[in-house]
Design an enzyme around this catalytic site. Structure first.
Site, PDB file in Angstrom:
ATOM      1  N   ASP A 269      23.218  51.396  56.357  1.00 18.97           N
ATOM      2  CA  ASP A 269      23.886  50.793  55.215  1.00 18.97           C
ATOM      3  C   ASP A 269      24.955  49.878  55.791  1.00 18.97           C
ATOM      4  O   ASP A 269      25.342  49.986  56.963  1.00 18.97           O
ATOM      5  CB  ASP A 269      24.481  51.869  54.301  1.00 18.97           C
ATOM      6  CG  ASP A 269      24.629  51.388  52.862  1.00 18.97           C
ATOM      7  OD1 ASP A 269      24.653  50.163  52.646  1.00 18.97           O
ATOM      8  OD2 ASP A 269      24.724  52.233  51.952  1.00 18.97           O
ATOM      9  N   GLU A 617      31.117  50.730  35.869  1.00 21.13           N
ATOM     10  CA  GLU A 617      30.482  51.645  36.822  1.00 21.13           C
ATOM     11  C   GLU A 617      29.607  50.862  37.785  1.00 21.13           C
ATOM     12  O   GLU A 617      28.949  49.897  37.408  1.00 21.13           O
ATOM     13  CB  GLU A 617      29.649  52.705  36.088  1.00 21.13           C
ATOM     14  CG  GLU A 617      28.489  52.166  35.270  1.00 21.13           C
ATOM     15  CD  GLU A 617      27.557  53.261  34.777  1.00 21.13           C
ATOM     16  OE1 GLU A 617      27.688  54.423  35.217  1.00 21.13           O
ATOM     17  OE2 GLU A 617      26.677  52.938  33.965  1.00 21.13           O
TER      18      GLU A 617
END
Length: 871
Positions: A269, A617
């Protein structure tokens, strides 16, 4: 003289080499990919090898290797590209379709659009740019274990089996079925045990039991790696058992490479390897971190910082060049399988025309999936569908005309976005009065009432702002572009062209003007920005990205004197993600409820479009509104201001339909008790508004099913950072859900009969289950047939577990017999100590219906169950 001759000889040799590289085996399409990969890796210098292990790989002209950036996204359509693309519903919405065929087709269409974009990049010499390649870092198959996680919207829900089946369809659709070439390369992420919290993800360490690891967190990864042959895997930020995932003995070496025999590539990542020494503190420095990641099979570093130290690491004997070669061969194998080193005439996917971008077929499928994703949570007294003969409909709420919300995150940019308001207006036409008012924000009822002050901005004799744009994010050096702009109101998709050669990635801007006050008093300036910014008045900083007022807004009140001039400077910088910067002026005003209620008093119906949005979010966001933190939620309750408004609307006696947009479960106890109709529309993509209107007015019969449990309140949830599955998801939650996993209503009725399965079976043998489903209504509709297995054992086991599902279309009065073949593994449990699968002897219950057995909110008239004895 000898030195000069030597230099000339070297230059001539290199020139000849550059001219003759096409004769190298690496360029011979008649050879096997393995031979060609071995050849290209053997020709690279150490420095070139290391550079090819970064997400942004430079060109190697002497070998004819073009520059390439591995980083691209296709979560629900090709994302962040500078080209217009089709945007399908957010992943959680696609999961709500419970339709593997639709997901396969969506991935297929997205890969075609990606191919067209990559061909444009090759033609334009832009392969070095991010978001133009064919290696997509999708799907996100983490288990949505807790509804507070902001990135749960990117997943396929809380169930390992549903996630695995949908993920498999996505991978197969995206990668294609050619025996030699990949259409595009999928990547299963984030491996593993990763689902928030966002603010601490870089330093978190989780210690899952062997049972939870194999029962919940790994099944979807196993399915995609072992059975779907996914091309790539992305390792997660967090640590597991005190080892960072990208350098984890168990996850990377033992399970991924040895047990599952994965031979594809692994990417970190982004900046996850930095976390080894910066946040996990498990490694002393960047070099040791880079070495350990490579040794554990992390072939590619996203972030382009730590792996650069590998050159010195090899020279100092910390790692061998041969160990780098292992990773390089995996990486080049992917590029060869994508046909990047072969003539276009040999690669059918490379011949994809640009006409596929937003083609009619693709847009139609985006609408179909938006329709399929909608979950009808409640519909008392046949409130829905609404009559098209009504005279007046009022549309309210922060999501009613919110184009950002319907697109979700990790999204592309379509040519047209249909919001809820626009969808309703298009549906009813001019014959019905449609009244719209935003009314409230997501978390408060106080908004900035904007004023047009454009005539009061003046700089160097010109109206507006002096706008300076920089090709770095530090406002350093000379600006690349300078121009005058009437105001500051910009939104760019990441990677999109800003101006000139500047793209929305690591750039900055400065906007300067002189504001002349029209009167004595005050005015409020509000800044909206997705990344860093600073607002100064008369050379004094008054606002930045970390300051908010009590309403949660980024505002500064300037006391004014009539005729006085104030110098305003807004500086903005963007790193990763969307680029959004706006400067507005006006004054705060609270919603006039009396005036609003007067407007709705003669309405035939009220549609309130609320919930939450990707503005609240998402991934590691700077959001701190009440109930939200860093991209996550601190409560699953619908913000109080929305409930209070709906109470007032309900008190008018008019039918109130709550259209809820969300990427996760929201607790709506009052709404569920009092409102007649609730529609969950997720983040439905470019055609979300059309799909919602189709459902509201009965032109589409809803059949979406919840891929997550909708709990009643926060008290139903264990601690957010607790990764034990005890009490989590429908599989281990023993309370009563507000709306259970698998729930969804229809305008039709369905009946189940004729459940057939053997009374006994031997262990490790497949079991066939059949059932007949009938549409007992006078309306055509889809039904989602769900099969659950529940083991009657004292050993640790789920309350029940989904092991089969099929979405079917049934005409009015039509019956169909559905068959499921359950494999031995699907009938097995996980050993608590070893994590191995085993099939316990004794009874297990198999249930088939339109939802879970034994729950109050049944989606069909009956759920059939029968026991089977395992001998």
């Amino acid at each position: 003289m000898k030195i000069v001759l030597a230099i000339v000889s070297t230059v001539l040799a290199l020139t000849a080499s550059a001219q003759d590289y096409k004769s190298f085996p690496m360029w011979n399409p008649k050879l096997s990919i393995e031979q060609r990969v071995n050849d290209v890796v053997s020709r690279l210098t150490l420095e070139e090898k290391v550079a090819q292990m970064l997400n942004a790989t430079p060109a190697i002209p002497r070998l004819g290797i073009p520059a390439y950036d591995w980083w691209n996204e296709v979560l629900h359509g090709v994302a962040r590209t500078p080209f217009k693309t089709t945007v399908f519903p957010q992943a959680i919405g696609m999961a709500a379709t419970w339709d593997t065929n639709s997901l396969f087709r969506m991935a297929d269409y997205s890969a075609l659009e990606g191919r067209a974009i990559y061909s444009k990049a090759v033609e334009q010499g832009r392969t070095a740019e991010r978001y133009l390649g064919l290696t997509y870092w999708t799907p996100n198959i983490n288990i949505f274990r807790d509804p507070r996680w902001g990135r749960g919207q990117e997943t396929y829900g809380e169930d390992p089996f549903l996630t695995a089946m949908l993920g498999r369809s996505f991978v197969r659709g995206l990668q294609g079925e050619d025996p030699k070439y990949l259409k595009a390369a999928a990547c299963a992420k984030h491996y593993a045990v990763h689902s928030g919290p966002e603010p601490t993800r870089h330093s978190d360490n989780f210690n899952p039991t062997a049972y939870d690891l194999w029962d919940t967190y790994l099944p979807a990864f196993k399915e995609l790696i072992v059975d779907a042959n996914v091309a790539g895997v992305m390792c997660a930020y967090n640590a597991v058992d005190k080892q960072p995932c990208c350098g984890n003995d168990q996850l990377m070496n033992d399970i991924l490479r040895k047990q599952w025999k994965f031979n594809g590539y692994v990417t970190s990542d982004c900046w996850a390897v930095d976390d080894f020494y910066k946040y996990h503190k498990t490694h002393k420095d960047a070099t040791v971190s880079a070495v350990d990641a490579v040794v554990h099979g992390t072939d590619l570093e996203c972030g382009v910082t730590v792996y650069k130290t590998l050159v010195d690491a090899v020279k100092n004997g910390l790692i061998t060049e041969a160990q780098l070669d292992v990773s390089l061969k995996r990486l080049f194998t992917i590029r060869y399988r994508l046909g990047m080193f072969d003539p276009v005439s040999m690669v059918k996917y490379a011949q994809t025309p640009s006409s596929v971008l937003e083609s009619a077929q693709h847009k139609a499928h985006a609408l179909k999936m938006a329709q399929q994703s909608i979950v009808l949570l409640k519909n008392e007294n046949n409130t829905l569908p609404l009559s098209k003969k009504i005279k007046k409909i009022v549309v309210l709420g922060p999501n009613a005309d919110n184009s950002i919300a319907v697109l979700g995150n990790y999204n592309g940019t379509p040519s047209e976005i249909i919001t809820i308001l626009k969808g309703i207006q298009n549906k009813v036409g001019s014959s019905v009065e449609v009244v719209y008012e935003k009314a409230i924000n997501f978390t408060n009822d106080t908004s900035l009432v904007y004023a047009d002050v454009s005539d009061q901005y003046l700089y160097e004799g010109k109206k507006g702002f002096k706008a300076e744009y920089y090709s770095n994010k530090d406002l350093q050096g000379e600006p690349a572009v300078v121009q005058t702009e009437a105001g500051v109101d910009h939104f760019w998709q990441e990677g999109q062209q800003v101006l000139g050669n500047i793209r929305a990635n690591n750039f900055s801007a400065r906007y300067t003007t002189n504001f002349t006050a029209a009167n004595d008093g005050s005015i409020l300036f509000e800044v909206e920005a997705d990344d860093g910014y600073k607002l100064s008045v008369d050379e004094k900083e008054v606002l930045n990205a970390w300051t908010r007022n009590r309403w949660g807004a980024r505002t500064y009140r300037l006391k004014t004197e009539k005729g006085k001039t104030y110098k305003l400077v807004l500086e903005y910088w963007q790193g990763e993600g969307k680029a959004n910067v706006k400067l507005k002026a006006g004054n705060l005003a609270q919603l006039n409820y009396a005036s609003l209620l007067k407007k709705v008093s003669d309405a035939d119906a009220i549609v309130y479009a609320g919930g939450i949005s990707p503005q609240l979010e998402g991934e590691e966001m700077r959001v701190d509104f009440p109930g939200f933190n860093g991209g996550d939620r601190t409560t699953i309750a619908l913000p109080t201001v929305q409930t209070e408004l709906m109470k007032k609307l309900h008190a008018t006696g008019k039918p109130v339909v709550f259209v809820m947009l969300t990427g996760s479960a929201i607790a709506t106890p009052w709404e569920s008790e009092n409102l007649p109709a609730i529609v969950n529309a997720w983040y439905g993509g470019q055609s979300a508004g059309t799909a919602v209107a189709d459902v509201l007015f009965g032109d589409y019969n809803p059949a979406g099913r919840l891929p997550v449990t909708f709990y009643k309140s926060d008290s139903d949830l264990p601690g957010f950072s607790d990764y034990s599955m005890e009490g989590r998801t429908y599989r281990y939650f023993k309370g009563e859900a507000l709306y259970p996993f698998g729930h969804g209503l229809s305008y039709s009725n369905f009946n189940y009969s004729g459940l057939q399965l053997p009374k006994t079976t031997a262990a490790n043998k497949a079991v066939t289950v059949t059932v007949t489903v009938k549409n007992t209504s006078k309306r055509d509709g889809d039904e989602v047939v769900q099969l659950y297995v529940s083991h009657q054992t004292k050993s640790k086991a789920p309350v029940r577990a989904l092991k089969g599902f099929k979405r079917i279309a049934l005409k009015a009065g039509e019956s169909k017999t559905i068959s499921f073949k359950l494999t031995p593994e699907e009938l097995s449990l996980v050993n608590e100590t070893t994590g191995k699968y085993y099939q316990p002897k004794g009874k297990m219950q198999i249930s088939v219906g339109g939802g879970q057995p034994g729950v109050k909110n049944k989606t069909t008239s009956n759920v059939l169950s029968s026991s089977i004895q395992v001998l």
